[in-house]
Design a protein around this motif. Structure first.
Motif, PDB file in Angstrom:
ATOM      1  N   MET A   1      25.321 -32.756 129.536  1.00  0.00           N
ATOM      2  CA  MET A   1      24.267 -31.936 130.141  1.00  0.00           C
ATOM      3  C   MET A   1      24.757 -30.495 130.145  1.00  0.00           C
ATOM      4  O   MET A   1      25.963 -30.232 130.071  1.00  0.00           O
ATOM      5  CB  MET A   1      23.948 -32.382 131.565  1.00  0.00           C
ATOM      6  N   GLY A   2      23.815 -29.607 130.254  1.00  0.00           N
ATOM      7  CA  GLY A   2      24.250 -28.212 130.265  1.00  0.00           C
ATOM      8  C   GLY A   2      23.112 -27.243 130.443  1.00  0.00           C
ATOM      9  O   GLY A   2      21.972 -27.633 130.713  1.00  0.00           O
ATOM     10  N   TRP A   3      23.443 -25.975 130.289  1.00  0.00           N
ATOM     11  CA  TRP A   3      22.510 -24.888 130.478  1.00  0.00           C
ATOM     12  C   TRP A   3      22.572 -23.909 129.319  1.00  0.00           C
ATOM     13  O   TRP A   3      23.660 -23.570 128.833  1.00  0.00           O
ATOM     14  CB  TRP A   3      22.843 -24.135 131.775  1.00  0.00           C
ATOM     15  N   TYR A   4      21.397 -23.478 128.904  1.00  0.00           N
ATOM     16  CA  TYR A   4      21.246 -22.380 127.971  1.00  0.00           C
ATOM     17  C   TYR A   4      20.453 -21.307 128.708  1.00  0.00           C
ATOM     18  O   TYR A   4      19.855 -21.565 129.747  1.00  0.00           O
ATOM     19  CB  TYR A   4      20.474 -22.821 126.732  1.00  0.00           C
TER      20      TYR A   4
ATOM     21  N   ILE B   1      28.738 -29.794 130.008  1.00  0.00           N
ATOM     22  CA  ILE B   1      29.697 -30.730 130.572  1.00  0.00           C
ATOM     23  C   ILE B   1      29.384 -32.118 130.025  1.00  0.00           C
ATOM     24  O   ILE B   1      28.223 -32.534 129.978  1.00  0.00           O
ATOM     25  CB  ILE B   1      29.671 -30.703 132.113  1.00  0.00           C
ATOM     26  N   THR B   2      30.430 -32.829 129.608  1.00  0.00           N
ATOM     27  CA  THR B   2      30.227 -34.163 129.042  1.00  0.00           C
ATOM     28  C   THR B   2      30.295 -35.225 130.139  1.00  0.00           C
ATOM     29  O   THR B   2      30.608 -34.936 131.297  1.00  0.00           O
ATOM     30  CB  THR B   2      31.299 -34.477 127.993  1.00  0.00           C
ATOM     31  N   ASP B   3      30.038 -36.469 129.731  1.00  0.00           N
ATOM     32  CA  ASP B   3      30.095 -37.556 130.702  1.00  0.00           C
ATOM     33  C   ASP B   3      31.516 -37.818 131.195  1.00  0.00           C
ATOM     34  O   ASP B   3      31.696 -38.460 132.237  1.00  0.00           O
ATOM     35  CB  ASP B   3      29.492 -38.833 130.116  1.00  0.00           C
ATOM     36  N   THR B   4      32.512 -37.324 130.483  1.00  0.00           N
ATOM     37  CA  THR B   4      33.896 -37.478 130.922  1.00  0.00           C
ATOM     38  C   THR B   4      34.403 -36.258 131.687  1.00  0.00           C
ATOM     39  O   THR B   4      35.559 -36.230 132.098  1.00  0.00           O
ATOM     40  CB  THR B   4      34.824 -37.736 129.729  1.00  0.00           C
ATOM     41  N   GLY B   5      33.553 -35.255 131.841  1.00  0.00           N
ATOM     42  CA  GLY B   5      33.927 -34.082 132.621  1.00  0.00           C
ATOM     43  C   GLY B   5      34.457 -32.910 131.834  1.00  0.00           C
ATOM     44  O   GLY B   5      34.824 -31.880 132.424  1.00  0.00           O
ATOM     45  N   SER B   6      34.492 -33.006 130.530  1.00  0.00           N
ATOM     46  CA  SER B   6      34.927 -31.868 129.720  1.00  0.00           C
ATOM     47  C   SER B   6      33.875 -30.771 129.759  1.00  0.00           C
ATOM     48  O   SER B   6      32.677 -31.048 129.630  1.00  0.00           O
ATOM     49  CB  SER B   6      35.158 -32.300 128.279  1.00  0.00           C
ATOM     50  N   THR B   7      34.329 -29.546 129.926  1.00  0.00           N
ATOM     51  CA  THR B   7      33.406 -28.418 130.062  1.00  0.00           C
ATOM     52  C   THR B   7      33.622 -27.386 128.960  1.00  0.00           C
ATOM     53  O   THR B   7      34.706 -27.289 128.373  1.00  0.00           O
ATOM     54  CB  THR B   7      33.570 -27.727 131.425  1.00  0.00           C
TER      55      THR B   7
ATOM     56  N   ILE C   1      30.212 -25.223 136.015  1.00  0.00           N
ATOM     57  CA  ILE C   1      29.277 -26.314 135.800  1.00  0.00           C
ATOM     58  C   ILE C   1      29.879 -27.604 136.345  1.00  0.00           C
ATOM     59  O   ILE C   1      31.097 -27.832 136.236  1.00  0.00           O
ATOM     60  CB  ILE C   1      28.909 -26.460 134.307  1.00  0.00           C
ATOM     61  N   SER C   2      29.046 -28.427 136.947  1.00  0.00           N
ATOM     62  CA  SER C   2      29.494 -29.713 137.462  1.00  0.00           C
ATOM     63  C   SER C   2      28.331 -30.698 137.350  1.00  0.00           C
ATOM     64  O   SER C   2      27.193 -30.295 137.108  1.00  0.00           O
ATOM     65  CB  SER C   2      29.955 -29.590 138.916  1.00  0.00           C
ATOM     66  N   ARG C   3      28.628 -31.975 137.498  1.00  0.00           N
ATOM     67  CA  ARG C   3      27.568 -32.971 137.411  1.00  0.00           C
ATOM     68  C   ARG C   3      27.839 -34.121 138.340  1.00  0.00           C
ATOM     69  O   ARG C   3      28.990 -34.435 138.647  1.00  0.00           O
ATOM     70  CB  ARG C   3      27.355 -33.452 135.977  1.00  0.00           C
ATOM     71  N   ASP C   4      26.764 -34.760 138.751  1.00  0.00           N
ATOM     72  CA  ASP C   4      26.814 -35.981 139.548  1.00  0.00           C
ATOM     73  C   ASP C   4      26.226 -37.075 138.672  1.00  0.00           C
ATOM     74  O   ASP C   4      25.002 -37.155 138.516  1.00  0.00           O
ATOM     75  CB  ASP C   4      26.016 -35.790 140.840  1.00  0.00           C
ATOM     76  N   ASN C   5      27.088 -37.883 138.080  1.00  0.00           N
ATOM     77  CA  ASN C   5      26.611 -38.902 137.146  1.00  0.00           C
ATOM     78  C   ASN C   5      25.704 -39.932 137.825  1.00  0.00           C
ATOM     79  O   ASN C   5      24.759 -40.426 137.216  1.00  0.00           O
ATOM     80  CB  ASN C   5      27.790 -39.611 136.488  1.00  0.00           C
ATOM     81  N   ALA C   6      25.984 -40.235 139.074  1.00  0.00           N
ATOM     82  CA  ALA C   6      25.180 -41.226 139.788  1.00  0.00           C
ATOM     83  C   ALA C   6      23.750 -40.732 139.990  1.00  0.00           C
ATOM     84  O   ALA C   6      22.813 -41.527 140.053  1.00  0.00           O
ATOM     85  CB  ALA C   6      25.811 -41.551 141.130  1.00  0.00           C
ATOM     86  N   LYS C   7      23.586 -39.406 140.083  1.00  0.00           N
ATOM     87  CA  LYS C   7      22.255 -38.825 140.308  1.00  0.00           C
ATOM     88  C   LYS C   7      21.662 -38.241 139.037  1.00  0.00           C
ATOM     89  O   LYS C   7      20.564 -37.665 139.078  1.00  0.00           O
ATOM     90  CB  LYS C   7      22.339 -37.731 141.377  1.00  0.00           C
ATOM     91  N   ASN C   8      22.380 -38.347 137.914  1.00  0.00           N
ATOM     92  CA  ASN C   8      21.915 -37.755 136.651  1.00  0.00           C
ATOM     93  C   ASN C   8      21.546 -36.285 136.845  1.00  0.00           C
ATOM     94  O   ASN C   8      20.499 -35.825 136.356  1.00  0.00           O
ATOM     95  CB  ASN C   8      20.723 -38.530 136.088  1.00  0.00           C
ATOM     96  N   THR C   9      22.399 -35.585 137.557  1.00  0.00           N
ATOM     97  CA  THR C   9      22.125 -34.198 137.908  1.00  0.00           C
ATOM     98  C   THR C   9      23.289 -33.302 137.496  1.00  0.00           C
ATOM     99  O   THR C   9      24.452 -33.679 137.651  1.00  0.00           O
ATOM    100  CB  THR C   9      21.880 -34.068 139.416  1.00  0.00           C
TER     101      THR C   9
ATOM    102  N   TYR D   1      16.876 -19.698 132.515  1.00  0.00           N
ATOM    103  CA  TYR D   1      17.936 -20.688 132.326  1.00  0.00           C
ATOM    104  C   TYR D   1      17.280 -22.048 132.105  1.00  0.00           C
ATOM    105  O   TYR D   1      16.475 -22.499 132.920  1.00  0.00           O
ATOM    106  CB  TYR D   1      18.859 -20.708 133.533  1.00  0.00           C
ATOM    107  N   VAL D   2      17.663 -22.670 131.004  1.00  0.00           N
ATOM    108  CA  VAL D   2      17.037 -23.915 130.580  1.00  0.00           C
ATOM    109  C   VAL D   2      18.082 -25.026 130.555  1.00  0.00           C
ATOM    110  O   VAL D   2      19.152 -24.862 129.961  1.00  0.00           O
ATOM    111  CB  VAL D   2      16.395 -23.772 129.190  1.00  0.00           C
ATOM    112  N   CYS D   3      17.755 -26.124 131.193  1.00  0.00           N
ATOM    113  CA  CYS D   3      18.638 -27.283 131.241  1.00  0.00           C
ATOM    114  C   CYS D   3      18.452 -28.128 129.987  1.00  0.00           C
ATOM    115  O   CYS D   3      17.336 -28.229 129.453  1.00  0.00           O
ATOM    116  CB  CYS D   3      18.292 -28.107 132.481  1.00  0.00           C
TER     117      CYS D   3
END
Length: 118
Positions: free
Chosen positions: A34-37, A51-57, A69-77, A93-95
């Motif tokens: 997921m990310g932002w442009y 940011i990837t599903d493994t946390g690489s940014t 950038i950060s993500r909550d995988n449980a919330k798909n956010t 800013y576009v997700c």
């Protein structure tokens, strides 16, 4: 189908901060990244951070040290904490998300306006 809904944009003075959020919903097995442009009139869409599903940014050079950038995988956010904002950060800013659901699809949100006044 997958929907991405952004929130958190607005008007802020230079030096201020904002936090963007983007929640994915729909038919989702997993989200690879997921990310932002961001986009401004007359310019191509620019990658801000991913940011990837493994946390690489990955960050654009222009935002390194200021945006996180950060993500909550449980919330798909995915979140974008933007500090020390500058007028040149003004943009829509576009997700985006790479979603696995039988195949890998790329999805985009509608965008949220960020305006930084000098």
């Amino acid at each position: 189908q997958v929907q991405l809904v952004e929130s958190g944009g607005g008007l802020v003075q230079a030096g201020g901060f904002l936090r963007l959020s983007c929640a994915a919903s729909g038919t989702i097995f997993s989200i690879k990244a997921m990310g932002w442009y961001r986009q401004t009139p007359g310019k191509e869409r620019e990658l801000v951070a991913t940011i990837t599903d493994t946390g690489s940014t990955n960050y654009a050079d222009s935002v390194k040290g200021r945006f996180t950038i950060s993500r909550d995988n449980a919330k798909n956010t995915v979140y974008l904490q933007m500090n020390s904002l500058k007028p040149e950060d003004t943009a829509v800013y576009v997700c985006h998300a790479l979603v696995v659901h039988g195949y890998v699809g790329r999805y985009w949100g509608q965008g949220t306006q960020v305006t930084v006044s000098s």
